[in-house]
Design a protein around this motif. Structure first.
Motif, mmCIF file in Angstrom:
data_model
loop_
_atom_site.group_PDB
_atom_site.id
_atom_site.type_symbol
_atom_site.label_atom_id
_atom_site.label_comp_id
_atom_site.label_asym_id
_atom_site.label_seq_id
_atom_site.Cartn_x
_atom_site.Cartn_y
_atom_site.Cartn_z
ATOM 1 N N ILE A 90 0.854 -1.190 0.000
ATOM 2 C CA ILE A 90 0.000 0.000 0.000
ATOM 3 C C ILE A 90 0.892 1.243 0.000
ATOM 4 O O ILE A 90 1.768 1.382 0.856
ATOM 5 C CB ILE A 90 -0.930 0.011 1.233
ATOM 6 N N SER A 91 0.673 2.113 -0.948
ATOM 7 C CA SER A 91 1.546 3.279 -1.113
ATOM 8 C C SER A 91 1.321 4.346 -0.059
ATOM 9 O O SER A 91 2.277 4.946 0.444
ATOM 10 C CB SER A 91 1.355 3.886 -2.510
ATOM 11 N N LEU A 143 -9.174 -10.134 -2.345
ATOM 12 C CA LEU A 143 -7.955 -10.066 -3.157
ATOM 13 C C LEU A 143 -7.248 -11.416 -3.145
ATOM 14 O O LEU A 143 -7.051 -12.014 -2.088
ATOM 15 C CB LEU A 143 -7.027 -8.989 -2.586
ATOM 16 N N ASP A 144 -6.873 -11.889 -4.316
ATOM 17 C CA ASP A 144 -6.190 -13.177 -4.426
ATOM 18 C C ASP A 144 -4.835 -13.125 -3.721
ATOM 19 O O ASP A 144 -4.069 -12.169 -3.887
ATOM 20 C CB ASP A 144 -5.985 -13.531 -5.897
ATOM 21 N N ASN A 145 -4.548 -14.154 -2.926
ATOM 22 C CA ASN A 145 -3.286 -14.184 -2.181
ATOM 23 C C ASN A 145 -2.054 -14.167 -3.086
ATOM 24 O O ASN A 145 -0.991 -13.674 -2.702
ATOM 25 C CB ASN A 145 -3.234 -15.421 -1.281
ATOM 26 N N GLY A 146 -2.213 -14.701 -4.286
ATOM 27 C CA GLY A 146 -1.092 -14.723 -5.212
ATOM 28 C C GLY A 146 -0.625 -13.328 -5.599
ATOM 29 O O GLY A 146 0.552 -13.120 -5.922
ATOM 30 N N LYS A 175 4.633 -5.013 -6.366
ATOM 31 C CA LYS A 175 4.073 -3.908 -7.135
ATOM 32 C C LYS A 175 2.956 -3.288 -6.300
ATOM 33 O O LYS A 175 2.102 -4.006 -5.786
ATOM 34 C CB LYS A 175 3.517 -4.424 -8.469
ATOM 35 N N PRO A 176 2.953 -1.970 -6.114
ATOM 36 C CA PRO A 176 1.922 -1.333 -5.278
ATOM 37 C C PRO A 176 0.511 -1.699 -5.730
ATOM 38 O O PRO A 176 0.233 -1.819 -6.931
ATOM 39 C CB PRO A 176 2.196 0.167 -5.468
ATOM 40 N N LEU A 177 -0.371 -1.894 -4.770
ATOM 41 C CA LEU A 177 -1.767 -2.193 -5.071
ATOM 42 C C LEU A 177 -2.436 -0.960 -5.673
ATOM 43 O O LEU A 177 -2.198 0.163 -5.229
ATOM 44 C CB LEU A 177 -2.507 -2.592 -3.796
ATOM 45 N N GLU A 210 -7.818 -2.882 -6.322
ATOM 46 C CA GLU A 210 -7.350 -4.000 -5.507
ATOM 47 C C GLU A 210 -7.532 -3.715 -4.019
ATOM 48 O O GLU A 210 -7.900 -4.607 -3.238
ATOM 49 C CB GLU A 210 -5.885 -4.292 -5.813
ATOM 50 N N ILE A 211 -7.303 -2.482 -3.623
ATOM 51 C CA ILE A 211 -7.496 -2.121 -2.216
ATOM 52 C C ILE A 211 -8.975 -2.194 -1.849
ATOM 53 O O ILE A 211 -9.337 -2.631 -0.749
ATOM 54 C CB ILE A 211 -6.926 -0.715 -1.928
#
Length: 258
Positions: free
Chosen positions: A43-44, A97-100, A106-108, A112-113
């Motif tokens: 998370i940025s 959100l997929d655990n993979g 790479k920032p979400l 995705e958040i």
């Protein structure tokens, strides 16, 4: 007459059933923390990251509290069968959100958040309700009751975190997306919770030597409740209650995602 309270009284009086329950609680809390630290580091925004790491710290604390309680009985946490693993069932249903995704450095992005926050809200709502009901049944076990009280307080904070985050994203134009996700996830979670509850009930009824017809009656009740939950996917915890119980630091995320 059979009731949830009566069953918990029987569990407390049965060593094997009680140890099984404590193990399930310990493992459930440990599992709930998995991946949150990785997610926070993707998370940025520093404010949202800090709140998410606080949530992670709480979940680790919960696992530690129940692990210590389990050790009071000379036991260590043991992995649960998949049929009793609430988190695994949810992930298998593509819940949140997929655990993979957490393996990619790479920032979400915002979408995705939102997926994470929506799933977090539903999980934490369920945790509040489950722990509240359980706490009332553990009046005679002072130490476990104290642990449940401490964890239950944290769970309300976590609902506030997810609720506030989603409300902030609504202001960014994600309202329709959030409403669709929350409705979908509440229905999905209701089905998973019912299935896992049936499996746990089967285990407890065996340990307590309850008659088979009791199990059939309990299963019927579980699925009726789940059906109405899927039909009317409303909040399990009212926003007014969350705002009363959660500190401001969990309710002020607007600036973080503005």
């Amino acid at each position: 007459m059979f009731s949830k309270r009566k069953m918990f009284q029987d569990i407390l009086a049965n060593k094997r059933a009680y140890e099984f329950l404590l193990n399930a609680l310990a493992v459930g809390e440990i599992d709930s923390a998995i991946g949150i630290d990785k997610l926070a580091n993707l998370i940025s925004d520093p404010v949202l990251k800090r709140r998410t790491l606080r949530l992670y710290g709480d979940e680790i604390k919960h696992g530690r509290l129940f692990t210590r309680r389990l050790k009071d009985f000379g036991l260590e946490p043991q992995a649960m069968e998949k049929r009793l693993d609430y988190e695994t069932f949810l992930h298998d249903q593509n819940f949140g959100l997929d655990n993979g995704r957490l393996e990619f450095d790479k920032p979400l992005n915002d979408d995705e958040i939102v997926l994470w926050l929506a799933a977090c809200l539903i999980r934490e709502e369920r945790a509040c309700i489950e722990l509240t009901g359980m706490k009332d049944c553990f009046e005679t076990d002072k130490r476990t009751n104290e642990i449940l009280t401490e964890i239950m307080t944290d769970e309300y904070h976590h609902v506030g975190y997810a609720m506030s985050g989603l409300q902030a994203y609504e202001k960014k134009g994600y309202g329709p997306r959030i409403r669709a996700l929350v409705t979908k996830y509440r229905r999905m979670e209701a089905k998973v919770h019912a299935q896992v509850s049936v499996n746990f009930t089967e285990e407890f009824f065996k340990l307590l030597n309850y008659p088979k017809w009791f199990f059939k009656l309990a299963v019927f009740g579980i699925w009726v409740s789940a059906f109405f939950r899927m039909l009317f996917p409303r909040p399990l915890v009212q926003e007014s209650v969350v705002r009363e119980k959660a500190p401001k630091e969990f309710l002020a995320l607007e600036e973080a995602v503005a």
